[in-house]
Design a protein around this motif. Structure first.
Motif, PDB file in Angstrom:
ATOM      1  N   LYS A  29       0.833  -1.206   0.000  1.00 20.96           N
ATOM      2  CA  LYS A  29       0.000   0.000   0.000  1.00 20.96           C
ATOM      3  C   LYS A  29       0.876   1.267   0.000  1.00 20.96           C
ATOM      4  N   ALA A  30       1.996   1.227   0.738  1.00 21.06           N
ATOM      5  CA  ALA A  30       2.906   2.379   0.772  1.00 21.06           C
ATOM      6  C   ALA A  30       3.465   2.657  -0.618  1.00 21.06           C
ATOM      7  N   LYS A  31       3.847   1.623  -1.339  1.00 24.44           N
ATOM      8  CA  LYS A  31       4.378   1.808  -2.688  1.00 24.44           C
ATOM      9  C   LYS A  31       3.302   2.326  -3.637  1.00 24.44           C
ATOM     10  N   GLU A  32       2.083   1.916  -3.389  1.00 22.17           N
ATOM     11  CA  GLU A  32       0.965   2.404  -4.198  1.00 22.17           C
ATOM     12  C   GLU A  32       0.761   3.913  -3.974  1.00 22.17           C
ATOM     13  N   VAL A  33       0.816   4.335  -2.695  1.00 20.97           N
ATOM     14  CA  VAL A  33       0.680   5.755  -2.368  1.00 20.97           C
ATOM     15  C   VAL A  33       1.835   6.553  -2.975  1.00 20.97           C
ATOM     16  N   PHE A  34       3.059   6.030  -2.865  1.00 21.03           N
ATOM     17  CA  PHE A  34       4.235   6.697  -3.421  1.00 21.03           C
ATOM     18  C   PHE A  34       4.095   6.887  -4.931  1.00 21.03           C
ATOM     19  N   LYS A  35       3.656   5.859  -5.614  1.00 27.22           N
ATOM     20  CA  LYS A  35       3.470   5.941  -7.062  1.00 27.22           C
ATOM     21  C   LYS A  35       2.426   6.984  -7.427  1.00 27.22           C
ATOM     22  N   MET A  36       1.378   7.092  -6.609  1.00 30.44           N
ATOM     23  CA  MET A  36       0.316   8.060  -6.870  1.00 30.44           C
ATOM     24  C   MET A  36       0.822   9.498  -6.732  1.00 30.44           C
ATOM     25  N   LEU A  37       1.738   9.738  -5.776  1.00 26.34           N
ATOM     26  CA  LEU A  37       2.180  11.097  -5.475  1.00 26.34           C
ATOM     27  C   LEU A  37       3.295  11.602  -6.384  1.00 26.34           C
TER      28      LEU A  37
END
Length: 490
Positions: free
Chosen positions: A411-419
């Protein structure tokens, strides 16, 4: 904080470091930006463009770094751009004479002091070589221009010692093709080169450095006719002159004769407002009016914008009224007409050779002052904090999974990719969460996003504020908009 602390941070975190440092023959006065330094510099220049160039409707150019010999004959640099030097008769070390004398007698030596007068001071105070105590030679002059050879025939040219000369030689074309009217400001940011005798203190005195220069072309008979002066008339300025320190509005400074006209007051006020948004403590700044023996050879009126640091007062911007020195010189040498049409006291248009008011900014010195004024040791929480303005921070957001495994990491990597497409974000899963916070604080990252087990349950993350250390939970769907709002320039 002091110079040593800033330098240690810069070297350990990759803001800047010496050029060619792995080689013993690396020359002093050349420094390189690391990833964090590049990002900070670029954000600073973008703030300069926003607050000065775009706000005032200036034109921006990008001129050549190598220019012909004729340019510097016309500008006077080949004759006048030099520093006084002395050489040790014993070990042959070379020193800039005025600075050596100033350090020994603990005073500022005027820029235009004569060579004989300098040598008299050396003899009077029995100043000798700092390295070997040898006797010093008489004062001579050293031209700081870097000479280069062009082509197979070795035609003589020079690296520019200031970015403004291309603005002057391009002025007639720009005025015509951009359909300008006086006053008009032309800006440029880029590299300049000066063969400094004794470069030192990292970014403070360099041989290769960035300048952000603005040249305001104006009619000398209409210096008080500034349409936008009302926008800045109430800006408070700290001005030091021979009568002491004045804290006055731009309007009052003109009416009391502290500043000679509205045009100069307007641009000093714009500059003041720009620096107020950099994070520099404006209570430790001043515009110092230079005495006649301190001014550059081309200036008739001059102010230095200075900032107080652990190294003393540093000049960041030279604000010079250059009159018609530059355009007249280029017109005489090139035989090209630099006059333009402008109104003359309301009776019609006539030809005028514009005068120039200049704001010549040292980018590296400005960045150093921002770092020193922003670096803070938080003893209570045992951390070093670089309190940069959020819109200047090299890394704006850190994304930190609370644990390095399972769905939390995913989930953290997903958030990072989004930002990361819209925000300069950094992903860090190494070490304890406290240690990761401290690393981000030290490089000035204003916000840290923490992803934990609750994120998996309700789709929220934690935003931690660097300065207050307070944390709030925000829905992932709202996270990007919330961060962009916080990072927006005021």
């Amino acid at each position: 904080m002091n110079y040593d602390a800033v330098t240690e941070l810069a070297l350990s975190r990759g803001f800047y470091f010496p050029s060619c440092e792995i080689y013993a023959d690396a020359q002093a006065g050349f420094w390189e930006y690391g990833p964090l330094g590049v990002a900070l510099k670029n954000r600073y220049i973008e703030l300069w463009r926003r607050e000065l160039v775009r706000r005032d409707g200036m034109l921006e150019i990008d001129g050549s770094q190598i220019m012909s010999k004729s340019v510097f004959i016309a500008s006077g640099h080949l004759d006048s751009f030099n520093d006084p030097i002395v050489r040790c008769m014993k070990c042959s070390s070379v020193y800039r004479a005025d600075r050596l004398v100033g350090e020994v007698i603990n005073t500022v030596v005027p820029e235009r002091i004569g060579d004989e007068e300098l040598y008299t001071l050396i003899q009077k105070h029995n100043i000798r070589c700092p390295k070997c105590n040898g006797e010093l030679s008489k004062v001579s002059r050293f031209n700081m221009m870097f000479k280069v050879s062009i082509g197979a025939d070795g035609s003589e040219a020079y690296l520019r010692p200031e970015t403004c000369q291309s603005i002057f030689v391009d002025f007639a074309r720009l005025f015509k093709v951009m359909r300008c009217k006086l006053p008009i400001a032309i800006a440029q940011v880029g590299k300049s080169f000066r063969n400094e005798i004794a470069p030192r203190q990292s970014l403070i005195r360099l041989r290769e450095f960035y300048q952000a220069e603005i040249e305001v072309f104006c009619n000398p008979k209409r210096l008080d006719e500034i349409d936008r002066f009302d926008e800045v008339k109430d800006v408070m300025l700290r001005i030091q002159d021979s009568n002491g320190m004045h804290e006055v509005t731009a309007s009052s400074a003109v009416s009391r004769g502290i500043i000679p006209n509205r045009l100069i007051a307007y641009y000093l006020a714009l500059l003041n407002e720009f620096y107020s948004k950099t994070g520099i403590d404006m209570g430790r700044t001043r515009f110092r009016r230079l005495a006649d023996d301190e001014k550059a050879f081309y200036a008739t009126v001059a102010y230095d914008f200075e900032v107080e640091t652990s190294l003393g007062w540093l000049e960041l911007v030279a604000c010079n009224y250059r009159s018609d020195h530059d355009l007249k010189g280029h017109m005489q040498v090139s035989k090209e007409n630099m006059e333009v049409m402008d109104a003359d006291d309301g009776s019609g248009n006539s030809k005028v050779l514009p005068h120039v008011f200049e704001l010549s900014m040292g980018v590296e010195r400005s960045l150093y002052c921002i770092l020193e004024h922003s670096l803070y040791e938080d003893m209570e929480n045992d951390r070093l904090v670089l309190r940069l303005k959020p819109y200047l921070a090299p890394i704006q957001v850190g994304v930190l999974p609370i644990v390095k495994k399972d769905e939390v990491e995913a989930k953290a990597k997903e958030v990072f990719k989004m930002l990361r497409k819209d925000i300069d974000a950094f992903y860090d899963d190494s070490g304890s969460i406290g240690r990761r916070y401290r690393r981000l604080d030290e490089i000035g990252t204003p916000y840290a996003i923490t992803i934990d087990r609750q994120t998996l349950d309700d789709g929220t993350v934690t935003i931690r504020d660097r300065d207050t250390m307070q944390q709030v939970r925000v829905r992932i769907d709202d996270l990007k908009d919330e961060l962009l709002r916080r990072l927006k320039m005021p």
